[in-house]
Write a protein that holds these residues in place. Structure first.
Motif, PDB file in Angstrom:
ATOM      1  N   GLN A  28       0.685  -1.339  -0.074  1.00 39.25           N
ATOM      2  CA  GLN A  28       0.109  -0.082   0.092  1.00 39.25           C
ATOM      3  C   GLN A  28       0.891   1.257   0.019  1.00 39.25           C
ATOM      4  N   THR A  29       1.756   1.185   0.768  1.00 37.02           N
ATOM      5  CA  THR A  29       2.730   2.506   1.008  1.00 37.02           C
ATOM      6  C   THR A  29       3.364   2.775  -0.318  1.00 37.02           C
ATOM      7  N   GLU A  30       3.993   1.849  -1.115  1.00 34.43           N
ATOM      8  CA  GLU A  30       4.399   2.021  -2.301  1.00 34.43           C
ATOM      9  C   GLU A  30       3.681   2.432  -3.384  1.00 34.43           C
ATOM     10  N   ILE A  31       2.525   2.091  -3.682  1.00 33.55           N
ATOM     11  CA  ILE A  31       1.441   2.480  -4.485  1.00 33.55           C
ATOM     12  C   ILE A  31       1.262   4.175  -4.067  1.00 33.55           C
ATOM     13  N   ALA A  32       0.664   4.284  -2.787  1.00 37.04           N
ATOM     14  CA  ALA A  32       0.244   5.681  -2.237  1.00 37.04           C
ATOM     15  C   ALA A  32       1.186   6.538  -2.515  1.00 37.04           C
ATOM     16  N   ASN A  33       2.892   6.201  -2.270  1.00 37.36           N
ATOM     17  CA  ASN A  33       3.702   7.246  -2.428  1.00 37.36           C
ATOM     18  C   ASN A  33       3.905   7.622  -3.928  1.00 37.36           C
ATOM     19  N   THR A  34       3.995   6.499  -4.906  1.00 37.05           N
ATOM     20  CA  THR A  34       3.978   6.834  -6.111  1.00 37.05           C
ATOM     21  C   THR A  34       3.044   7.687  -6.736  1.00 37.05           C
ATOM     22  N   LEU A  35       1.743   7.643  -6.345  1.00 34.46           N
ATOM     23  CA  LEU A  35       0.547   8.557  -6.625  1.00 34.46           C
ATOM     24  C   LEU A  35       0.559   9.734  -6.017  1.00 34.46           C
ATOM     25  N   GLY A  36       1.340   9.964  -4.816  1.00 39.00           N
ATOM     26  CA  GLY A  36       1.282  11.099  -4.136  1.00 39.00           C
ATOM     27  C   GLY A  36      -0.076  11.368  -3.349  1.00 39.00           C
ATOM     28  N   ILE A  37      -0.591  10.037  -3.001  1.00 38.55           N
ATOM     29  CA  ILE A  37      -2.039   9.970  -2.143  1.00 38.55           C
ATOM     30  C   ILE A  37      -1.616   9.946  -0.587  1.00 38.55           C
ATOM     31  N   LEU A  38      -2.121  10.784   0.110  1.00 36.19           N
ATOM     32  CA  LEU A  38      -1.845  10.625   1.774  1.00 36.19           C
ATOM     33  C   LEU A  38      -2.354   9.185   2.182  1.00 36.19           C
ATOM     34  N   ARG A  39      -1.953   8.469   3.255  1.00 34.51           N
ATOM     35  CA  ARG A  39      -2.125   7.363   3.696  1.00 34.51           C
ATOM     36  C   ARG A  39      -3.500   7.471   4.003  1.00 34.51           C
ATOM     37  N   PRO A  40      -4.096   8.037   4.896  1.00 31.53           N
ATOM     38  CA  PRO A  40      -5.671   7.967   5.303  1.00 31.53           C
ATOM     39  C   PRO A  40      -6.690   7.874   3.941  1.00 31.53           C
ATOM     40  N   ASN A  41      -6.171   8.917   3.003  1.00 32.20           N
ATOM     41  CA  ASN A  41      -7.044   8.664   2.052  1.00 32.20           C
ATOM     42  C   ASN A  41      -6.982   7.453   0.998  1.00 32.20           C
ATOM     43  N   PHE A  42      -5.755   7.075   0.939  1.00 27.43           N
ATOM     44  CA  PHE A  42      -5.500   5.922   0.288  1.00 27.43           C
ATOM     45  C   PHE A  42      -6.182   4.450   0.675  1.00 27.43           C
ATOM     46  N   VAL A  43      -6.258   4.576   2.110  1.00 25.62           N
ATOM     47  CA  VAL A  43      -6.632   3.506   2.814  1.00 25.62           C
ATOM     48  C   VAL A  43      -8.333   3.523   2.425  1.00 25.62           C
ATOM     49  N   ALA A  44      -8.780   4.786   2.628  1.00 24.79           N
ATOM     50  CA  ALA A  44     -10.395   4.795   2.478  1.00 24.79           C
ATOM     51  C   ALA A  44     -10.573   4.407   0.902  1.00 24.79           C
ATOM     52  N   MET A  45      -9.593   4.870  -0.075  1.00 21.07           N
ATOM     53  CA  MET A  45      -9.762   4.406  -1.455  1.00 21.07           C
ATOM     54  C   MET A  45      -9.907   2.873  -1.726  1.00 21.07           C
TER      55      MET A  45
END
Length: 167
Positions: A78-95
């Protein structure tokens, strides 16, 4: 007379040359020359068109991006994908929760680190992504290509990539 109407009348009395908001165009001045403002305006228009294009599949630009990355990089965390897209962790988890509830992707607990999850597309996710890619190519990107032309499009992508890499 209502309070807001009275306020409008008072403003007109102070500035008689001022037109009603419905009639007046707002002068942007230097704002129209600022790259950041122009980029944001273009992004909003592009996202509006993308959302119209993706309406049958109910995908946002960010969700589409996640599905594309998972297709090309199965098993990344999750962290790798979120960081690549510049999405904050809480927003990424919700997505991810939303994509997972639609059975488009799955989180698999890492055997090496129980706190980490690897992400994969489901069969349904692969099918939705295939449809989305066709819609994007045939409609959204085709409209942008028609508007800009192939050379200008390539130049713009290059310039935007340079800004993203250097800033």
């Amino acid at each position: 007379m209502t309070v807001s109407r009275a306020a409008n009348e008072a403003a007109k009395a102070q500035h008689p040359a001022r037109k009603d908001a419905e009639d007046a165009s707002i002068e942007l001045g230097e704002l129209s020359e600022l790259l950041g403002y122009t980029l944001k305006r273009a992004q909003l228009k592009i996202f509006e068109d993308f959302l119209r294009c993706m309406a049958p599949l109910q995908l946002t630009p960010a969700q589409f991006s996640v599905l594309l990355l998972l297709d090309r990089n199965p098993g990344r965390n999750q962290t790798e994908i979120a960081n690549t897209l510049g999405i904050l962790r809480p927003n990424f988890v919700a997505m991810l929760d939303g994509l997972e509830s639609r059975d488009l992707c799955a989180r698999i607990r890492s055997v090496n680190d129980r706190r980490s999850h690897h992400l994969v597309l489901t069969d349904k996710g692969k099918a939705v992504l295939a449809r989305a890619k066709k819609l994007v190519a045939a409609k959204h990107e085709a409209r942008l290509n028609e508007l800009l032309g192939a050379d200008n499009r390539a130049a713009l992508v290059g310039m935007l990539a340079k800004i993203a890499e250097q800033f």
